[in-house]
Scaffold this motif. Structure first.
Motif, mmCIF file in Angstrom:
data_model
loop_
_atom_site.group_PDB
_atom_site.id
_atom_site.type_symbol
_atom_site.label_atom_id
_atom_site.label_comp_id
_atom_site.label_asym_id
_atom_site.label_seq_id
_atom_site.Cartn_x
_atom_site.Cartn_y
_atom_site.Cartn_z
ATOM 1 N N LEU A 15 3.935 -50.826 -30.311
ATOM 2 C CA LEU A 15 4.001 -50.350 -31.397
ATOM 3 C C LEU A 15 4.584 -48.757 -31.212
ATOM 4 C CD1 LEU A 15 0.887 -51.176 -33.478
ATOM 5 C CD2 LEU A 15 3.192 -51.738 -33.899
ATOM 6 N N LEU A 16 4.059 -48.300 -30.071
ATOM 7 C CA LEU A 16 4.583 -46.885 -29.408
ATOM 8 C C LEU A 16 5.927 -46.818 -29.084
ATOM 9 C CD1 LEU A 16 3.914 -43.904 -28.785
ATOM 10 C CD2 LEU A 16 3.107 -44.787 -26.541
ATOM 11 N N ARG A 17 6.460 -47.779 -28.508
ATOM 12 C CA ARG A 17 7.968 -48.171 -28.054
ATOM 13 C C ARG A 17 8.711 -48.316 -29.070
ATOM 14 N NH1 ARG A 17 7.329 -52.005 -22.438
ATOM 15 N NH2 ARG A 17 6.380 -50.418 -21.208
ATOM 16 N N LEU A 18 8.329 -49.136 -30.098
ATOM 17 C CA LEU A 18 9.060 -49.169 -31.343
ATOM 18 C C LEU A 18 9.168 -47.889 -32.366
ATOM 19 C CD1 LEU A 18 10.489 -51.175 -33.034
ATOM 20 C CD2 LEU A 18 8.199 -51.717 -34.565
ATOM 21 N N PHE A 19 8.092 -47.144 -32.249
ATOM 22 C CA PHE A 19 8.266 -45.885 -33.053
ATOM 23 C C PHE A 19 9.069 -44.815 -32.355
ATOM 24 C CE2 PHE A 19 6.524 -41.520 -33.289
ATOM 25 C CZ PHE A 19 6.594 -41.102 -34.624
ATOM 26 N N LEU A 20 9.049 -44.761 -30.895
ATOM 27 C CA LEU A 20 9.912 -44.000 -30.293
ATOM 28 C C LEU A 20 11.256 -44.249 -30.328
ATOM 29 C CD1 LEU A 20 7.906 -43.272 -27.118
ATOM 30 C CD2 LEU A 20 8.197 -41.712 -28.837
ATOM 31 N N PHE A 21 11.612 -45.670 -30.563
ATOM 32 C CA PHE A 21 12.972 -45.840 -30.892
ATOM 33 C C PHE A 21 13.561 -45.643 -32.056
ATOM 34 C CE2 PHE A 21 16.128 -49.230 -32.141
ATOM 35 C CZ PHE A 21 17.024 -49.365 -31.051
ATOM 36 N N CYS A 22 12.629 -45.638 -33.110
ATOM 37 C CA CYS A 22 13.177 -45.308 -34.600
ATOM 38 C C CYS A 22 13.540 -43.753 -34.593
ATOM 39 C CB CYS A 22 11.901 -45.741 -35.458
ATOM 40 S SG CYS A 22 11.895 -47.427 -35.708
ATOM 41 N N VAL A 23 12.699 -42.961 -33.746
ATOM 42 C CA VAL A 23 12.840 -41.459 -33.803
ATOM 43 C C VAL A 23 14.185 -41.460 -33.206
ATOM 44 C CG1 VAL A 23 11.972 -39.676 -33.004
ATOM 45 C CG2 VAL A 23 10.456 -40.858 -34.019
ATOM 46 N N PHE A 24 14.275 -42.036 -32.044
ATOM 47 C CA PHE A 24 15.571 -41.856 -31.371
ATOM 48 C C PHE A 24 16.886 -42.183 -32.152
ATOM 49 C CE2 PHE A 24 19.175 -43.983 -28.679
ATOM 50 C CZ PHE A 24 19.337 -42.662 -27.727
ATOM 51 N N ILE A 25 16.935 -43.233 -33.045
ATOM 52 C CA ILE A 25 17.816 -43.738 -33.694
ATOM 53 C C ILE A 25 18.269 -42.398 -34.890
ATOM 54 C CG2 ILE A 25 18.712 -45.425 -35.362
ATOM 55 C CD1 ILE A 25 19.145 -46.344 -32.873
ATOM 56 N N LEU A 26 17.235 -42.020 -35.484
ATOM 57 C CA LEU A 26 17.102 -41.002 -36.482
ATOM 58 C C LEU A 26 17.879 -39.632 -35.840
ATOM 59 C CD1 LEU A 26 13.779 -41.325 -38.353
ATOM 60 C CD2 LEU A 26 15.911 -41.639 -39.304
ATOM 61 N N GLY A 27 17.341 -39.385 -34.453
ATOM 62 C CA GLY A 27 18.041 -38.106 -33.926
ATOM 63 C C GLY A 27 19.410 -38.249 -33.759
ATOM 64 N N VAL A 28 19.727 -39.336 -33.317
ATOM 65 C CA VAL A 28 21.426 -39.843 -33.008
ATOM 66 C C VAL A 28 22.212 -39.550 -34.128
ATOM 67 C CG1 VAL A 28 23.064 -41.511 -32.212
ATOM 68 C CG2 VAL A 28 20.844 -41.238 -30.990
ATOM 69 N N ARG A 29 21.276 -40.358 -35.122
ATOM 70 C CA ARG A 29 22.274 -40.246 -36.603
ATOM 71 C C ARG A 29 22.444 -38.650 -37.408
ATOM 72 N NH1 ARG A 29 25.759 -41.901 -40.254
ATOM 73 N NH2 ARG A 29 25.285 -41.812 -42.187
ATOM 74 N N PHE A 30 21.368 -37.957 -37.102
ATOM 75 C CA PHE A 30 21.482 -36.776 -37.636
ATOM 76 C C PHE A 30 22.386 -35.858 -36.800
ATOM 77 C CE2 PHE A 30 20.012 -31.980 -37.387
ATOM 78 C CZ PHE A 30 20.306 -31.710 -38.588
#
Length: 523
Positions: A15-30
């Motif tokens: 779950l922690l790795r999945l959360f960090l991956f989602c944050v990374f995707i959002l950062g790249v998108r922004f």
């Protein structure tokens, strides 16, 4: 036997790795939206901020404006709208918004008075952020641009007020705000460029923090092409400029299309060739000056030290920012370190202006001292009433062991009438017409300060300056008047070197002040 905890730990890690991956995707998108695409946020983007509605509506037009070259940047494109560029962060700041609102109010008043129209081709000079350009566009004056040494696109392109990147007669309306004109190191060049790029019948509006009458008239003198229409005092929007004088001027041409000169300040009394018209504001300044010392001081060398503390220098009473040039003339300068360094450079309030310095010194023993002095022009002659050869005495102070410091020029006499000159150390020097030189060197638009210490010759020079009208060119005088004063060496004895009395010196000072010259007593 303890229960196993391996399975829960494994799930937490997933779950922690999945959360960090989602944050990374959002950062790249922004980062892609804001940095790489360089666009403003829309409903399809991940936006983390919002802007005022009027800024979002303005950005489309600004994007079109930024796409043009600087040579054609004033014209409004009639083709299809370009894709909007990213809204500059500066426009969303509180300071920019406050300035834009202030200028919007100012420009709407100018529109109501007929000085500005939506169809005007407008230029804002020396505008660091372009808040005034923004305000013009916002109220419908779309054909507007600003210039500053550092561009701030799309509103401001690179350029200087003293060297505008435009042709002649290009703008219907030119504006200079935030008191930028008095900060210019070359106000005359500033004015000349305004006159060049402003169309005939066009309006120039300036905001200045200087509101005294002296600076107001100096400002008008700069603009030979324009005539004053109106001025008013208003509250500013910035603590650095809390009060503003708004001046409106209009460019005029003669019937044959030539520029009309001399429209800045009108002398209601008129001037003759050799007489000064003294306006009331100059008379008021003289009345504010320290009073002349009516009673002869018994110890003038002590009075000097006290009197210096009481002197009201002209730049301490008025703003001198709007003068064409700044000139200091030291008549009887002696060495470079005598009064140029020890007094003028250190004590005179120059308002951060760079002065041209002329040192007039006849004694050749001081000439070598000026050989490598930058910013100082030596005139190795004696200031006199006409061009002729002169005799002059050399005064030696036996107490002073330094030959140069103990040396001073004494009385001067024409060769044809050399009686009265002692048989001691006498030299021959060329005299020059000081009044004529002054009239050839400076103008009424210059700020001129003069110190005069000429060992009694002031009784020849001052009347000559008044007679020729050259005195009108001098703003402030520091005059040492030589008379048969009490001697420091010999209490109770007067100097026999000079025949004039203190009363005659007082009359000389009074005549200068009546001529509109701010003169100070000097010893």
């Amino acid at each position: 036997m303890e229960p196993s905890t391996a399975k829960p730990s494994f799930l937490r890690n997933i779950l922690l790795r999945l959360f960090l991956f989602c944050v990374f995707i959002l950062g790249v998108r922004f980062a892609y939206v804001v940095t790489i695409r360089g666009e403003s946020c829309d409903l399809g983007d991940f936006c983390f901020f919002s802007l005022p509605d009027h800024l979002n509506s303005f950005i489309s037009g600004a994007g079109q404006f930024a796409a043009k070259s600087s040579s054609a940047v004033i014209s409004v494109a009639k083709s299809a709208p370009a894709k909007p560029h990213k809204l500059p962060d500066l426009w969303a700041t509180r300071g920019f918004q406050k300035a834009a609102q202030f200028y919007s109010s100012v420009f709407q008043d100018l529109i109501s008075e007929g000085f500005l129209t939506p169809n005007s081709k407008a230029l804002c000079v020396e505008t660091p952020t372009g808040a005034d350009v923004f305000a013009l566009k916002e109220i419908g004056v779309v054909d507007s641009i600003g210039i500053f040494k550092k561009a701030s696109k799309p509103l401001v392109i690179s350029g200087q007020a003293i060297k505008q990147p435009f042709g002649n007669d290009k703008f219907d309306f030119i504006f200079s705000g935030a008191g930028m004109i008095e900060k210019s190191p070359k106000p005359a060049d500033f004015a000349a460029e305004i006159c060049r790029t402003l169309k005939p019948q066009g309006f120039f509006v300036v905001h200045t923090g200087s509101r005294d009458t002296y600076s107001h008239n100096s400002f008008l003198d700069l603009f030979n092409c324009c005539k004053l229409v109106k001025f008013r005092d208003i509250d500013g929007f910035d603590s650095k400029l809390p009060f503003v004088r708004e001046i409106v001027m209009r460019k005029y041409l003669s019937e044959n299309g030539e520029q009309i000169l001399g429209l800045g300040v009108q002398d209601p009394g008129g001037n003759s060739a050799n007489k000064c018209f003294v306006p009331d504001y100059k008379q008021q300044l003289i009345r504010k000056a320290e009073p002349l010392i009516a009673e002869e001081p018994k110890k003038p060398w002590i009075t000097l030290k006290k009197n210096i503390q009481n002197i009201k220098y002209l730049p301490s009473m008025v703003d001198i920012s709007f003068k064409h040039r700044y000139v200091y003339v030291d008549v009887g300068a002696r060495s470079y370190g005598s009064s140029i360094v020890s007094w003028f450079k250190k004590q005179y309030p120059k308002q951060n202006k760079t002065f041209e310095i002329y040192a007039i010194e006849a004694d050749r023993h001081f000439h070598e001292d000026y050989k490598y002095r930058k910013g100082v022009k030596l005139l190795p002659f004696a200031a006199w009433v006409k061009n002729e050869t002169l005799f002059f005495e050399i005064n030696e102070d036996p107490i002073d062991k330094d030959v140069v410091k103990g040396r001073g020029m004494g009385r001067i006499q024409p060769v044809q009438s050399s009686t009265g000159v002692s048989d001691g150390n006498v030299d021959e020097i060329q005299g020059f017409d000081f009044a004529a030189w002054l009239k050839d060197t400076v103008s009424e638009r210059d700020f001129v300060v003069m110190k005069m210490d000429v060992e009694g010759t002031e009784f020849n020079l001052i009347p000559r300056l008044i007679e020729t009208g050259a005195i009108c060119l001098i703003d402030e005088v520091f005059l040492e008047c030589h008379y048969n004063r009490w001697q420091k060496c010999c209490p109770g004895e007067r100097s026999s070197k000079y025949e004039k009395t203190y009363g005659q010196c007082l009359e000389l000072y009074t005549s200068l002040r009546e001529s509109g010259v701010l003169v100070h007593q000097w010893w």
